[in-house]
Write a protein that holds these residues in place. Structure first.
Motif, short mmCIF file in Angstrom:
data_model
loop_
_atom_site.label_atom_id
_atom_site.label_comp_id
_atom_site.label_asym_id
_atom_site.label_seq_id
_atom_site.Cartn_x
_atom_site.Cartn_y
_atom_site.Cartn_z
N PRO A 197 45.44 54.44 24.43
CA PRO A 197 44.16 54.20 23.77
C PRO A 197 44.34 53.97 22.27
CG PRO A 197 44.43 56.53 24.19
CD PRO A 197 45.59 55.86 24.84
N PRO A 198 43.35 53.39 21.62
CA PRO A 198 43.47 53.13 20.18
C PRO A 198 43.63 54.42 19.39
CG PRO A 198 41.65 51.88 21.14
CD PRO A 198 42.09 52.86 22.18
N LYS A 199 44.31 54.33 18.27
CA LYS A 199 44.45 55.45 17.35
C LYS A 199 43.27 55.46 16.38
CE LYS A 199 48.54 56.12 19.20
NZ LYS A 199 48.84 57.29 20.07
N VAL A 200 43.12 56.57 15.64
CA VAL A 200 41.94 56.71 14.78
C VAL A 200 42.34 57.09 13.36
CG1 VAL A 200 40.53 57.42 16.74
CG2 VAL A 200 41.56 59.16 15.29
N PHE A 201 41.44 56.79 12.41
CA PHE A 201 41.63 57.13 11.00
C PHE A 201 40.43 57.90 10.46
CE2 PHE A 201 44.16 53.09 11.20
CZ PHE A 201 45.41 53.67 10.95
N SER A 261 37.95 56.69 24.89
CA SER A 261 38.57 56.23 23.65
C SER A 261 37.68 56.45 22.43
CB SER A 261 38.93 54.74 23.76
OG SER A 261 37.77 53.96 23.99
N ASP A 262 36.41 56.76 22.66
CA ASP A 262 35.48 57.05 21.56
C ASP A 262 35.35 58.55 21.29
OD1 ASP A 262 34.96 54.38 21.12
OD2 ASP A 262 33.17 54.34 22.37
N TRP A 263 36.33 59.32 21.70
CA TRP A 263 36.29 60.78 21.57
C TRP A 263 35.97 61.23 20.15
CZ3 TRP A 263 39.60 63.19 18.17
CH2 TRP A 263 40.68 62.41 17.70
N ASP A 284 27.60 62.89 19.29
CA ASP A 284 27.03 61.66 18.74
C ASP A 284 25.65 61.39 19.34
OD1 ASP A 284 27.06 59.42 17.17
OD2 ASP A 284 28.17 58.19 18.61
N GLY A 285 24.78 60.74 18.55
CA GLY A 285 23.47 60.41 19.06
C GLY A 285 22.38 60.61 18.02
N PRO A 286 21.12 60.38 18.41
CA PRO A 286 20.00 60.46 17.45
C PRO A 286 19.53 61.89 17.21
CG PRO A 286 19.20 59.78 19.59
CD PRO A 286 20.70 59.86 19.71
#
Length: 530
Positions: A244-248, A4-6, A467-469
């Motif tokens: 899954p949640p939608k995104v903006f 869901s964090d795609w 994503d990441g440092p």
């Protein structure tokens, strides 16, 4: 990372639908054309599509003048075509993000037509911003932001005269947009890009703006008002109610980093376009400063950064990078005209820039044609220009049509496979587009298209990317270098002398060949394992 964090690492492809692919031969891109080219996007390796507005519209501003938010423009197709597109994209592992335009409607929207007929003081006019006297606000496309109607009142339009601003203090406006969100979410759409997300709320009393510019820092009567965040908190609750949640994604031109970050708080929007990076000149210190600032402001609210080189509102980056980075140019075509250009240099830098943005933490956007290395069309005939900026400026600013020319797919002459038959597209394609046709680039292992395909394939498989440092490396002045754990690094030589790669480094991908001595030449990026 959870499925869901795609969106935290996504590479999203922007489809400017009028100019992507034409399925019926009328010269205008449409849903049928997009469906026919989905395999191109799947082979490219993107995670999602963002589609510019496809709603019924007079197209006074390229569809950003919406007449009906819950239908499809007949020139683009039907609602069933749209539903099929979403389904077919999902079958290929790609998500679909639509554009929503909440600041204004078309003047042909049923609400505005009702407001004109109803007269002053009516509930219908409360949905918009009608006043008895105009103030000094200016429209983004030039001229006054106010137009008078026959009964004497004036209505606000921060953009074109055919785009009246909505009154977001009116509960009916808020409720109707929430209904629109659910309408598309229920049809499988995965999220929305929000047009001018920082403009919805206007200061009470609509005071004069004075000398303050559109994007100057500090309080402004119609940009970035505090109350706008209540709207997006409501929208986020709707998005999170889906599984899954939608995104903006926000388009928010907010100059102050701390205020920009407020749109990305955990209970508001997910990501926002990074215009600061897009505007940075091709200089190592400027690029590093922009990256550091972006990562710092996003870290405060735990949001991922996004990186973008071009879109439908700015001159294509190949042509911007073809100019001397010390020249006084902006992001518009008009700022480039008259400045000498070296197209081959622009293409070389664009290849390096692609590896840079795809290695940075967070997500990235690819504007249609970026993957082909398309330059800006700088010499469209004046008779063909369609951008409202051209009209509103009294034919002194050419506007944004040069980055919106329909993209070439195949063949040796226009329409370059854009549609069936020989019918010409809505904006004319230059003869030199033949060099950038997707079919031709597909066969060339060294093409921009194959560079993007390879980079996106590696990016998807490489645990260090997304994503990441990030950890900066100590490199030559005029270069950039950073490590993404575990063990992946980018080196970018912008204007330093050629230099050696770290001892023992394994080369994963380069934007151009290394020198015979194995050094990284100027305007070249390398992905390495260290």
């Amino acid at each position: 990372m959870r499925e869901s964090d795609w969106w935290r690492s996504a590479v999203i492809y922007q489809v400017y639908i009028r100019s992507f692919a034409d399925g019926d031969g009328d010269g205008i891109g449409d849903i049928a054309g997009l469906r026919s080219r989905l395999d191109h996007l799947a082979d490219l390796g993107v995670d999602a599509l963002w589609i510019n507005p496809w709603y019924p519209s007079p197209l006074a501003d390229a569809g950003y003048d919406v007449a009906d938010y819950r239908a499809i423009e007949p020139r683009f197709g039907t609602l069933s075509d749209a539903e099929a597109l979403v389904r077919e994209a999902h079958e290929r592992g790609m998500r679909v993000i639509l554009d929503i335009v909440p600041n204004h409607t078309s003047s042909q929207h049923a609400w505005f037509q009702e407001a004109l007929a109803a007269g002053p003081g009516s509930a219908a006019r409360e949905r918009y911003l009608f006043r008895d006297e105009p103030n000094d606000w200016k429209a983004m496309f030039g001229g006054s932001a106010w137009t008078q109607v026959p009964d004497g009142q004036w209505y606000l339009h921060l953009f074109d005269v055919e785009q009246p601003d909505l009154n977001w203090e009116d509960p009916e406006v808020r409720a109707d947009f929430e209904q629109t969100l659910r309408f598309w979410f229920d049809r499988g759409v995965d999220g929305f890009r929000i047009d001018v997300a920082n403009s919805l709320i206007k200061e009470q009393g609509l005071p004069d703006v004075g000398e303050k510019g559109h994007h100057d820092p500090g309080p402004h009567p119609h940009w970035d008002r505090d109350e706008v965040h209540e709207i997006y908190q409501d929208w986020r609750r709707i998005a999170d109610s889906y599984d899954p949640p939608k995104v903006f994604v926000a388009e928010a031109w907010v100059p102050e980093a701390d205020r920009f970050a407020r749109y990305l708080r955990a209970d508001e929007l997910h990501t926002a376009f990074n215009f600061d990076f897009l505007k940075a000149p091709w200089r190592a210190p400027a690029l590093r400063e922009s990256v550091e600032r972006t990562l710092r402001e996003h870290a405060v609210v735990g949001a991922p950064a996004t990186w973008v080189l071009s879109n439908h509102d700015v001159a294509r980056h190949v042509s911007r990078l073809a100019r001397d980075p010390g020249a006084d140019i902006g992001t518009s075509l008009d700022s480039l005209l008259g400045v000498p250009a070296d197209l081959e240099l622009g293409l070389r830098r664009a290849r390096a820039a692609a590896l840079l943005i795809l290695a940075l933490p967070g997500g990235a956007y690819v504007y249609q044609g970026d993957e082909l290395g398309l330059p800006e069309v700088e010499d469209l005939p004046e008779a063909a220009l369609d951008d409202p900026t051209w009209r509103r400026s009294g034919h002194t600013e050419r506007g944004r049509d040069g980055c919106r020319v329909p993209i070439p797919w195949s063949g040796d002459s226009a329409p370059f496979g854009f549609g069936p038959g020989e019918g010409q597209p809505w904006l004319p394609q230059p003869d030199w587009f033949v060099r950038f046709a997707a079919e031709r680039e597909d066969k060339d292992p060294d093409s921009m298209l194959n560079l993007y395909r390879t980079a996106l394939r590696i990016r998807r498989a490489e645990p260090a990317l997304g994503d990441g440092p990030l950890t900066w490396l100590d490199v030559s002045p005029g270069a950039l270098g950073f490590v993404r754990d575990p063990g992946f690094a980018l080196l970018l030589n912008i204007d330093a002398e050629p230099f050696d790669l770290p001892e023992g480094a394994e080369v994963v991908l380069t934007s151009a060949p290394l020198t015979d001595a194995g050094e990284l030449p100027r305007d070249t990026a390398a992905w390495i394992r260290v």
